[in-house]
Motif scaffolding. Structure first.
Motif: not given
Length: 157
Positions: A17-29, A64-67
């Motif tokens: 769940d936390v990594l999914s939020k990080i993935l979202a932040d990375e994608t928006v950035l 890619d690494n986060v996913a």
């Protein structure tokens, strides 16, 4: 087949769940950095166009690494803009002009926000969820963002 990696199902879910939020932040950035790359204007256009290209290239690799980290702990990575916008702490709205200072200032603020969040996640991954791998992974992400932020900050001096 069950994911049996020495982390409880509940802890793996919490980390995912936390990594999914990080993935979202990375994608928006990433998208915001692409915007800067595409829409930069001014006398320093070419230099900043190339600079933003290098930065979004780094972000693409981080995404890619986060996913893949999410997948490696047995969960599916979110992969829609709708999901990213609901999970991110960042805003996609830009209020800046299309010049270097405006784009760099906004991107720097986003990197710093991600760094601050990652710093907290490093502790919780290790201490609360007993996932040293994700803690180490988040440390690497944080270090990458610190360097990217330094490069952005150096342009504002």
């Amino acid at each position: 087949m069950k994911t049996a990696i020495g982390i409880t199902d509940a802890h793996r879910q919490a980390v995912a769940d936390v990594l999914s939020k990080i993935l979202a932040d990375e994608t928006v950035l990433y998208i915001k950095t692409k915007n800067a790359h595409w829409n930069i204007e001014g006398a320093d256009f070419y230099d900043k166009h190339k600079f933003f290209e290098a930065q979004f290239g780094q972000l693409d690799e981080l995404i890619d690494n986060v996913a893949e980290r999410i997948r490696s702990i047995g969960h599916y990575a979110p992969a829609t803009m709708k999901s990213y916008l609901s999970l991110t702490q960042l805003t996609e709205v830009t209020g800046q002009r299309n010049d270097s200072k405006g784009f760099i200032t906004e991107l720097l603020e986003d990197h710093q926000s991600i760094i601050t969040a990652l710093r907290e996640h490093i502790k919780s991954f290790a201490n609360d969820f007993h996932d040293a791998g994700s803690s180490d992974f988040a440390t690497g992400l944080m270090e990458t963002h610190e360097k990217m932020a330094w490069f952005l900050r150096a342009h504002l001096k």
